[in-house]
Scaffold this motif. Structure first.
Motif, PDB file in Angstrom:
ATOM      1  N   ASN A   1      32.287  25.539  54.940  1.00 51.92           N
ATOM      2  CA  ASN A   1      31.493  25.309  56.144  1.00 51.92           C
ATOM      3  C   ASN A   1      31.733  26.370  57.209  1.00 51.92           C
ATOM      4  OD1 ASN A   1      29.816  22.706  56.184  1.00 51.92           O
ATOM      5  ND2 ASN A   1      31.675  22.139  55.083  1.00 51.92           N
ATOM      6  N   ILE A   2      32.962  26.775  57.388  1.00 55.15           N
ATOM      7  CA  ILE A   2      33.245  27.810  58.381  1.00 55.15           C
ATOM      8  C   ILE A   2      32.709  29.160  57.906  1.00 55.15           C
ATOM      9  CG2 ILE A   2      35.065  29.078  59.593  1.00 55.15           C
ATOM     10  CD1 ILE A   2      36.693  26.494  59.585  1.00 55.15           C
ATOM     11  N   SER A   3      32.818  29.453  56.622  1.00 51.71           N
ATOM     12  CA  SER A   3      32.334  30.744  56.127  1.00 51.71           C
ATOM     13  C   SER A   3      30.817  30.862  56.242  1.00 51.71           C
ATOM     14  CB  SER A   3      32.782  30.981  54.686  1.00 51.71           C
ATOM     15  OG  SER A   3      32.167  30.050  53.819  1.00 51.71           O
ATOM     16  N   ASN A   4      30.103  29.740  56.269  1.00 52.61           N
ATOM     17  CA  ASN A   4      28.652  29.768  56.465  1.00 52.61           C
ATOM     18  C   ASN A   4      28.269  30.296  57.843  1.00 52.61           C
ATOM     19  OD1 ASN A   4      27.999  28.824  53.930  1.00 52.61           O
ATOM     20  ND2 ASN A   4      27.947  26.689  54.566  1.00 52.61           N
ATOM     21  N   LEU A   5      29.193  30.293  58.781  1.00 56.60           N
ATOM     22  CA  LEU A   5      28.925  30.810  60.122  1.00 56.60           C
ATOM     23  C   LEU A   5      28.809  32.336  60.133  1.00 56.60           C
ATOM     24  CD1 LEU A   5      31.449  28.543  62.038  1.00 56.60           C
ATOM     25  CD2 LEU A   5      28.989  28.208  61.803  1.00 56.60           C
ATOM     26  N   MET A   6      29.330  32.988  59.098  1.00 57.45           N
ATOM     27  CA  MET A   6      29.231  34.430  58.880  1.00 57.45           C
ATOM     28  C   MET A   6      29.696  35.268  60.064  1.00 57.45           C
ATOM     29  SD  MET A   6      25.806  35.113  56.788  1.00 57.45           S
ATOM     30  CE  MET A   6      24.954  33.782  56.008  1.00 57.45           C
ATOM     31  N   LEU A   7      30.840  34.956  60.595  1.00 53.98           N
ATOM     32  CA  LEU A   7      31.410  35.769  61.668  1.00 53.98           C
ATOM     33  C   LEU A   7      32.207  36.912  61.044  1.00 53.98           C
ATOM     34  CD1 LEU A   7      32.513  32.939  64.077  1.00 53.98           C
ATOM     35  CD2 LEU A   7      30.485  34.359  64.229  1.00 53.98           C
ATOM     36  N   ARG A   8      31.997  38.114  61.535  1.00 56.19           N
ATOM     37  CA  ARG A   8      32.577  39.307  60.921  1.00 56.19           C
ATOM     38  C   ARG A   8      34.068  39.469  61.175  1.00 56.19           C
ATOM     39  NH1 ARG A   8      28.654  43.874  63.041  1.00 56.19           N
ATOM     40  NH2 ARG A   8      30.192  43.640  64.664  1.00 56.19           N
ATOM     41  N   ASN A   9      34.581  38.858  62.194  1.00 51.13           N
ATOM     42  CA  ASN A   9      35.979  39.101  62.553  1.00 51.13           C
ATOM     43  C   ASN A   9      36.928  38.027  62.024  1.00 51.13           C
ATOM     44  OD1 ASN A   9      35.081  37.102  64.358  1.00 51.13           O
ATOM     45  ND2 ASN A   9      36.565  37.736  65.891  1.00 51.13           N
ATOM     46  N   MET A  10      36.497  37.255  61.041  1.00 49.38           N
ATOM     47  CA  MET A  10      37.382  36.201  60.540  1.00 49.38           C
ATOM     48  C   MET A  10      37.551  36.269  59.034  1.00 49.38           C
ATOM     49  SD  MET A  10      35.286  32.597  60.259  1.00 49.38           S
ATOM     50  CE  MET A  10      35.319  32.221  61.943  1.00 49.38           C
ATOM     51  N   GLU A  11      38.720  35.818  58.618  1.00 47.28           N
ATOM     52  CA  GLU A  11      39.020  35.610  57.207  1.00 47.28           C
ATOM     53  C   GLU A  11      39.460  34.166  57.079  1.00 47.28           C
ATOM     54  OE1 GLU A  11      42.127  38.309  56.261  1.00 47.28           O
ATOM     55  OE2 GLU A  11      40.845  40.063  56.406  1.00 47.28           O
ATOM     56  N   LEU A  12      39.182  33.564  55.937  1.00 43.91           N
ATOM     57  CA  LEU A  12      39.561  32.170  55.724  1.00 43.91           C
ATOM     58  C   LEU A  12      40.417  32.046  54.483  1.00 43.91           C
ATOM     59  CD1 LEU A  12      36.052  30.700  56.408  1.00 43.91           C
ATOM     60  CD2 LEU A  12      38.047  30.299  57.803  1.00 43.91           C
ATOM     61  N   LYS A  13      41.418  31.198  54.569  1.00 46.01           N
ATOM     62  CA  LYS A  13      42.236  30.889  53.397  1.00 46.01           C
ATOM     63  C   LYS A  13      42.640  29.429  53.472  1.00 46.01           C
ATOM     64  CE  LYS A  13      46.453  32.509  55.557  1.00 46.01           C
ATOM     65  NZ  LYS A  13      47.552  33.429  55.508  1.00 46.01           N
ATOM     66  N   ILE A  14      42.871  28.861  52.314  1.00 42.08           N
ATOM     67  CA  ILE A  14      43.298  27.470  52.242  1.00 42.08           C
ATOM     68  C   ILE A  14      44.820  27.457  52.307  1.00 42.08           C
ATOM     69  CG2 ILE A  14      43.312  25.383  50.850  1.00 42.08           C
ATOM     70  CD1 ILE A  14      40.627  26.355  49.696  1.00 42.08           C
ATOM     71  N   LYS A  15      45.363  26.664  53.201  1.00 38.00           N
ATOM     72  CA  LYS A  15      46.812  26.621  53.397  1.00 38.00           C
ATOM     73  C   LYS A  15      47.506  26.175  52.113  1.00 38.00           C
ATOM     74  CE  LYS A  15      50.460  24.863  56.266  1.00 38.00           C
ATOM     75  NZ  LYS A  15      50.818  24.071  57.416  1.00 38.00           N
ATOM     76  N   GLY A  16      48.513  26.911  51.749  1.00 38.85           N
ATOM     77  CA  GLY A  16      49.314  26.562  50.588  1.00 38.85           C
ATOM     78  C   GLY A  16      48.748  27.033  49.271  1.00 38.85           C
ATOM     79  N   GLN A  17      47.561  27.612  49.264  1.00 41.28           N
ATOM     80  CA  GLN A  17      46.967  28.080  48.020  1.00 41.28           C
ATOM     81  C   GLN A  17      47.446  29.488  47.727  1.00 41.28           C
ATOM     82  OE1 GLN A  17      42.690  28.789  47.892  1.00 41.28           O
ATOM     83  NE2 GLN A  17      42.612  27.460  46.117  1.00 41.28           N
ATOM     84  N   LYS A  18      47.920  29.700  46.511  1.00 38.31           N
ATOM     85  CA  LYS A  18      48.409  31.007  46.109  1.00 38.31           C
ATOM     86  C   LYS A  18      47.243  31.891  45.682  1.00 38.31           C
ATOM     87  CE  LYS A  18      52.735  29.099  44.612  1.00 38.31           C
ATOM     88  NZ  LYS A  18      53.450  28.511  43.523  1.00 38.31           N
ATOM     89  N   MET A  19      47.485  33.186  45.655  1.00 38.07           N
ATOM     90  CA  MET A  19      46.435  34.144  45.298  1.00 38.07           C
ATOM     91  C   MET A  19      45.879  33.854  43.899  1.00 38.07           C
ATOM     92  SD  MET A  19      44.551  36.510  46.188  1.00 38.07           S
ATOM     93  CE  MET A  19      44.968  37.806  47.304  1.00 38.07           C
ATOM     94  N   GLU A  20      46.721  33.475  42.954  1.00 40.02           N
ATOM     95  CA  GLU A  20      46.264  33.210  41.587  1.00 40.02           C
ATOM     96  C   GLU A  20      45.284  32.030  41.562  1.00 40.02           C
ATOM     97  OE1 GLU A  20      50.002  32.678  41.966  1.00 40.02           O
ATOM     98  OE2 GLU A  20      49.875  34.840  42.291  1.00 40.02           O
ATOM     99  N   GLU A  21      45.488  31.066  42.450  1.00 38.90           N
ATOM    100  CA  GLU A  21      44.621  29.894  42.482  1.00 38.90           C
ATOM    101  C   GLU A  21      43.276  30.211  43.126  1.00 38.90           C
ATOM    102  OE1 GLU A  21      47.019  27.173  44.619  1.00 38.90           O
ATOM    103  OE2 GLU A  21      48.266  26.672  42.896  1.00 38.90           O
ATOM    104  N   ARG A  22      43.225  31.244  43.953  1.00 42.39           N
ATOM    105  CA  ARG A  22      41.975  31.588  44.626  1.00 42.39           C
ATOM    106  C   ARG A  22      41.009  32.323  43.708  1.00 42.39           C
ATOM    107  NH1 ARG A  22      43.905  34.526  49.871  1.00 42.39           N
ATOM    108  NH2 ARG A  22      45.982  33.719  49.609  1.00 42.39           N
ATOM    109  N   VAL A  23      41.527  32.977  42.694  1.00 43.60           N
ATOM    110  CA  VAL A  23      40.674  33.732  41.775  1.00 43.60           C
ATOM    111  C   VAL A  23      40.078  32.765  40.773  1.00 43.60           C
ATOM    112  CG1 VAL A  23      40.663  35.551  40.037  1.00 43.60           C
ATOM    113  CG2 VAL A  23      42.111  35.771  42.054  1.00 43.60           C
ATOM    114  N   SER A  24      38.760  32.811  40.635  1.00 41.25           N
ATOM    115  CA  SER A  24      38.119  31.951  39.645  1.00 41.25           C
ATOM    116  C   SER A  24      37.251  32.790  38.736  1.00 41.25           C
ATOM    117  CB  SER A  24      37.262  30.879  40.355  1.00 41.25           C
ATOM    118  OG  SER A  24      36.284  31.500  41.151  1.00 41.25           O
ATOM    119  N   ALA A  25      37.153  32.364  37.487  1.00 36.81           N
ATOM    120  CA  ALA A  25      36.384  33.130  36.492  1.00 36.81           C
ATOM    121  C   ALA A  25      34.931  32.692  36.475  1.00 36.81           C
ATOM    122  CB  ALA A  25      36.985  32.925  35.117  1.00 36.81           C
TER     123      ALA A  25
END
Length: 98
Positions: free
Chosen positions: A74-98
């Motif tokens: 929902n926040i990423s739908n706002l398309m603001l250029r100066n922000m990055e979003l991450k889920i707290k506690g999620q590791k980089m390996e879990e963020r990558v999906s095939a």
């Protein structure tokens, strides 16, 4: 990178604390944890703070830590250029999906 950990519960307190933090810091990237907020409050805080921060410092970025994928989407739908979003506690390996 400086990190603001949020312990406040109301959105107005969080917005005020985040604005003070952003005003005082002079880093290119800051990280703010809003994972304790619900979907609507997290969207409001991210939108207001990112917009105010962008008007003053257009080259700096905010990395928001949110609690779940729904909030992130929902926040990423706002398309603001100066922000990055991450889920707290999620590791980089879990963020990558095939």
């Amino acid at each position: 990178m400086k990190i603001l950990k949020n312990k406040k519960r109301t959105q107005n307190e969080i917005i005020e604390k985040a604005e003070n933090f952003l005003r005082k810091t002079n880093c290119q990237k800051v990280s703010i944890d809003i994972s304790n907020l619900n979907l609507i409050d997290a969207c409001k805080v991210a939108l207001i703070c990112s917009t105010k921060f962008f008007t003053k410092y257009p080259n700096k970025k905010i990395s928001w830590s949110v609690k779940d994928e729904e909030t992130k989407r929902n926040i990423s739908n706002l398309m603001l250029r100066n922000m990055e979003l991450k889920i707290k506690g999620q590791k980089m390996e879990e963020r990558v999906s095939a």
